[in-house]
Design a protein around this motif. Structure first.
Motif, short mmCIF file in Angstrom:
data_model
loop_
_atom_site.label_atom_id
_atom_site.label_comp_id
_atom_site.label_asym_id
_atom_site.label_seq_id
_atom_site.Cartn_x
_atom_site.Cartn_y
_atom_site.Cartn_z
N ARG A 54 0.82 -0.97 -0.23
CA ARG A 54 0.03 -0.13 0.21
C ARG A 54 1.01 1.28 -0.20
N GLY A 55 0.27 2.67 0.02
CA GLY A 55 1.22 3.73 -0.35
C GLY A 55 1.01 4.39 1.10
N PHE A 65 2.55 5.97 17.11
CA PHE A 65 2.41 5.60 15.94
C PHE A 65 2.63 6.25 15.34
N GLN A 66 2.65 6.09 13.51
CA GLN A 66 2.69 7.34 12.77
C GLN A 66 1.73 6.98 11.28
N MET A 67 1.08 7.27 10.35
CA MET A 67 0.95 6.99 9.52
C MET A 67 1.90 7.96 8.75
N THR A 68 2.80 7.32 7.66
CA THR A 68 3.56 7.99 6.57
C THR A 68 3.63 6.84 5.53
N THR A 69 4.32 7.82 4.04
CA THR A 69 4.65 6.79 2.92
C THR A 69 5.93 6.15 2.89
N LEU A 77 5.90 11.43 -4.56
CA LEU A 77 5.46 12.79 -3.65
C LEU A 77 6.17 14.67 -3.80
N LYS A 78 7.44 14.45 -4.44
CA LYS A 78 8.35 15.60 -4.50
C LYS A 78 7.81 16.64 -5.77
#
Length: 80
Positions: A54-55, A65-69, A77-78
């Motif tokens: 997943r992305g 906890f954290q969602m990231t890419t 993303l840039k």
């Protein structure tokens, strides 16, 4: 609360949080659900994201906890 609902609520909390989400914060939202059950559910979500390529990813950072890419998507993303 049903297990599916717990997972969905935790996912929503992680997605909407700007900062790493602490287990105690989740515990407060989920009527004092056991911390080990919360951690287990987060690990399940983490594994699902990785297994399905997943992305998004869930990382443990700064005691929460954290969602990231994933780093592999940095070039896209840039451009955004």
């Amino acid at each position: 609360m049903r297990e599916n609902n717990i997972k969905t609520v935790i996912e929503a909390l992680l997605f909407s949080s700007e900062k790493p989400l602490m287990l105690e914060q989740v515990r407060g939202v989920l009527d004092n659900l056991a911390t080990d059950e919360i951690r287990k559910t987060i690990e399940e979500l983490k594994n699902e994201y990785e297994a399905n390529n997943r992305g998004m990813r869930i990382v443990e950072i700064a005691g929460g906890f954290q969602m990231t890419t994933p780093p592999a998507f940095a070039s896209f993303l840039k451009k955004l």
